[in-house]
Design a protein around this motif. Structure first.
Motif, PDB file in Angstrom:
ATOM      1  N   PHE A  22      -0.289   0.367   6.100  1.00 42.04           N
ATOM      2  CA  PHE A  22       0.451  -0.158   4.944  1.00 42.04           C
ATOM      3  C   PHE A  22       1.703  -0.930   5.346  1.00 42.04           C
ATOM      4  O   PHE A  22       2.338  -1.569   4.506  1.00 42.04           O
TER       5      PHE A  22
ATOM      6  N   LYS B 223       4.054   5.229  -1.560  1.00 41.69           N
ATOM      7  CA  LYS B 223       4.597   4.622  -2.771  1.00 41.69           C
ATOM      8  C   LYS B 223       3.771   3.382  -3.082  1.00 41.69           C
ATOM      9  O   LYS B 223       3.504   2.565  -2.205  1.00 41.69           O
ATOM     10  N   ASP B 224       3.382   3.241  -4.334  1.00 43.79           N
ATOM     11  CA  ASP B 224       2.515   2.130  -4.734  1.00 43.79           C
ATOM     12  C   ASP B 224       3.150   1.400  -5.910  1.00 43.79           C
ATOM     13  O   ASP B 224       3.505   2.031  -6.904  1.00 43.79           O
ATOM     14  N   GLY B 225       3.296   0.099  -5.774  1.00 47.34           N
ATOM     15  CA  GLY B 225       3.892  -0.698  -6.845  1.00 47.34           C
ATOM     16  C   GLY B 225       5.279  -1.217  -6.514  1.00 47.34           C
ATOM     17  O   GLY B 225       5.954  -1.789  -7.364  1.00 47.34           O
ATOM     18  N   THR B 226       5.694  -1.055  -5.258  1.00 46.90           N
ATOM     19  CA  THR B 226       7.016  -1.533  -4.850  1.00 46.90           C
ATOM     20  C   THR B 226       7.145  -3.037  -5.066  1.00 46.90           C
ATOM     21  O   THR B 226       8.070  -3.510  -5.718  1.00 46.90           O
ATOM     22  N   ASP B 227       6.178  -3.770  -4.523  1.00 45.55           N
ATOM     23  CA  ASP B 227       6.201  -5.232  -4.593  1.00 45.55           C
ATOM     24  C   ASP B 227       5.284  -5.723  -5.708  1.00 45.55           C
ATOM     25  O   ASP B 227       4.468  -6.609  -5.501  1.00 45.55           O
TER      26      ASP B 227
ATOM     27  N   PHE C 109      -6.962 -12.297  -8.164  1.00 42.93           N
ATOM     28  CA  PHE C 109      -7.544 -11.079  -7.589  1.00 42.93           C
ATOM     29  C   PHE C 109      -8.557 -11.373  -6.478  1.00 42.93           C
ATOM     30  O   PHE C 109      -8.472 -10.830  -5.371  1.00 42.93           O
TER      31      PHE C 109
ATOM     32  N   GLN D  12      -8.438 -10.183  -2.739  1.00 44.07           N
ATOM     33  CA  GLN D  12      -9.456  -9.232  -2.277  1.00 44.07           C
ATOM     34  C   GLN D  12     -10.206  -9.785  -1.058  1.00 44.07           C
ATOM     35  O   GLN D  12     -10.514  -9.053  -0.117  1.00 44.07           O
TER      36      GLN D  12
ATOM     37  N   HIS E 179      -0.103 -10.143   0.611  1.00 42.08           N
ATOM     38  CA  HIS E 179       1.154 -10.801   0.221  1.00 42.08           C
ATOM     39  C   HIS E 179       0.905 -12.236  -0.282  1.00 42.08           C
ATOM     40  O   HIS E 179       0.027 -12.919   0.224  1.00 42.08           O
ATOM     41  N   PRO E 180       1.706 -12.683  -1.258  1.00 37.22           N
ATOM     42  CA  PRO E 180       1.533 -14.051  -1.772  1.00 37.22           C
ATOM     43  C   PRO E 180       1.576 -15.117  -0.678  1.00 37.22           C
ATOM     44  O   PRO E 180       0.835 -16.117  -0.771  1.00 37.22           O
TER      45      PRO E 180
ATOM     46  N   HIS F 209      -2.271  -3.971   5.180  1.00 36.82           N
ATOM     47  CA  HIS F 209      -2.585  -4.220   3.769  1.00 36.82           C
ATOM     48  C   HIS F 209      -1.554  -5.146   3.113  1.00 36.82           C
ATOM     49  O   HIS F 209      -1.912  -6.105   2.434  1.00 36.82           O
TER      50      HIS F 209
ATOM     51  N   PHE G  54      -8.221   1.097  -9.721  1.00 36.93           N
ATOM     52  CA  PHE G  54      -7.384  -0.098  -9.584  1.00 36.93           C
ATOM     53  C   PHE G  54      -7.534  -0.962 -10.825  1.00 36.93           C
ATOM     54  O   PHE G  54      -8.648  -1.209 -11.283  1.00 36.93           O
TER      55      PHE G  54
ATOM     56  N   LEU H  21       9.814  -7.972   3.032  1.00 36.00           N
ATOM     57  CA  LEU H  21       9.028  -7.824   4.261  1.00 36.00           C
ATOM     58  C   LEU H  21       9.380  -8.975   5.204  1.00 36.00           C
ATOM     59  O   LEU H  21       9.497 -10.109   4.763  1.00 36.00           O
TER      60      LEU H  21
ATOM     61  N   ARG I  36      -0.365  -5.185 -10.848  1.00 30.80           N
ATOM     62  CA  ARG I  36      -1.186  -3.991 -10.606  1.00 30.80           C
ATOM     63  C   ARG I  36      -0.779  -2.889 -11.578  1.00 30.80           C
ATOM     64  O   ARG I  36       0.406  -2.666 -11.795  1.00 30.80           O
TER      65      ARG I  36
END
Ligand code: HEM
Length: 372
Positions: free
Chosen positions: A244, A185-189, A330, A334, A286-287, A281, A319, A263, A297
């Protein structure tokens, strides 16, 4: 409602709940383009986008006999499918050709080579302008880009084009979190439309800009990230989940709870090690690990078919991320991801940065009107 409002303070296609299909094109101005022809193109793009996004063709169907029709036609019988058209400018446009040298925002300075950038292909990176078309139907998105390219002929030409076939992020709490090609799953947070305070703080350019024409705009980073899917598909599930720090089926963090549980980086498992790996990841991105920096994203899954050289799938994540300043958001994230365990399975092959100006407010407005 199938129609996403075109006019507004911000361009649509950013916090808009993410659609399923993407066609993204970067353009370069031609050798014969002038400041004037570029402005005419941008004004015609605005007019065309205002029609396309309400499901109208860009001109009469039956034009003069003996002349090509104004609209290419492949979307005539399709619906609007929540089409959005989002236009941006690359740093290379801000030069003497168009009298724009003094208008380059500091935040649009190229990101340069980042730690993981060993395989960036310049022919699919950068460009003077970009158009992001998103819709629930791929043909509707393709039609929009094709017709804008046609309008710009002689002044701008497509430099590269990328199609995305499934959203790999969620930008609204109303959306089920989709999955990327690694099956997670991508985009949860992610930054979500329902939290405008976060978008104001992290996505929309404010008074801090050195170029007032960008106020209300945003900076877009695009990175084509090839996934080594055959290698990934032979990695065992516990390693995939360690990378992940989330469960593959539910998306729940390895520190416990359900998909949207926060988290917990301190929680320890039976072995005494933290449940969330330090090199995972999500911890690195994470902030808390990046001075509070966040990004919106909005990426898509892609495939270019087979890589005939190696006999493997040429596929991955296109992306895309929107933010106030890609250098402090970003690029910072990164760079933290330089030690990401995921890097063994991915290679970024393109990298671009675009300034996406604010929204258009009324008929007659066009992209960059305040900039020229
Ligand atoms: C989170 C996948 C590249 C930034 C995640 C999650 C997954 C994921 C599965 C967890 C679910 C979620 O919260 O959305 C991937 C894959 C990538 C990739 C497969 C490459 C192919 C990147 C890149 C960046 C990035 C290049 C930015 C430089 C983030 C951020 C989060 C995240 C900020 C949320 C972290 C948090 O606060 O919990 N990614 N990602 N990702 N990713 Fe990526």
């Amino acid at each position: 409602d199938e129609t996403v409002p075109f006019y507004g303070d911000h361009q649509a296609g950013i916090v808009t709940p993410q659609q399923n299909s993407l066609v993204f094109a970067a353009f370069d101005a031609t050798d014969t383009a002038t400041a004037e022809s570029l402005q005419v193109t941008l004004a015609r793009w605005a007019a065309a986008a205002s029609l396309l996004t309400v499901g109208k063709p860009i001109g009469p169907v039956e034009t003069r006999a003996g002349a090509p029709p104004a609209d290419t036609g492949e979307a005539f019988d399709l619906g609007v499918y929540r089409l959005t058209v989002t236009v941006g400018f690359g740093a290379s446009m801000f030069d003497d050709r168009f009298g724009l040298k003094g208008k380059l925002p500091a935040a649009l300075q190229p990101l340069g080579q980042l730690a993981v950038d060993t395989s960036i292909d310049p022919s699919i990176s950068g460009g003077d302008l970009c158009v992001q078309a998103c819709a629930e139907d791929p043909q509707v998105a393709f039609h929009a880009v094709r017709n804008l390219a046609r309008i710009g002929r002689g002044t701008v030409a497509i430099r590269w084009l990328q199609q995305g076939f499934g959203r790999a992020s969620a930008t609204s709490t109303s959306q089920v979190t989709p999955r990327n090609l690694m099956g997670f799953k991508d985009g949860t947070d992610n930054i979500k439309a329902e939290d405008p305070g976060v978008a104001d703080a992290q996505v929309w350019v404010g008074d801090e800009t050195d170029q007032s024409w960008m106020t209300g705009g945003s900076y877009l980073v695009t990175r084509k990230i090839r996934m080594h899917l055959e290698a990934w598909d032979s990695d065992d599930i516990s390693d995939q989940e360690r990378i992940f720090a989330r469960h593959k089926d539910s998306g729940a963090p390895l520190s416990g709870g359900t998909e949207f549980t926060k988290l917990d980086f301190h929680k320890r498992g039976d072995t005494g090690a933290t449940a969330i790996d330090r090199r995972s990841h999500v911890r690195l991105a994470h902030p808390d690990n990046n001075g509070g920096a966040q990004i919106l994203r909005r990426g898509y899954n892609y495939t270019d078919g087979m890589d005939n050289r190696t006999g493997t799938l040429a596929a991955g994540l296109f992306f895309m991320a929107y933010q106030k300043n890609a250098h402090t958001q970003f690029a910072r994230i990164q760079n933290s991801l330089a030690e990401d365990g995921l890097n063994e399975y991915i290679t970024p092959i393109s990298s671009s940065l675009f300034a996406v100006p604010p929204g258009l407010n009324q008929i007659g407005d066009w992209y960059g009107k305040e900039m020229f």
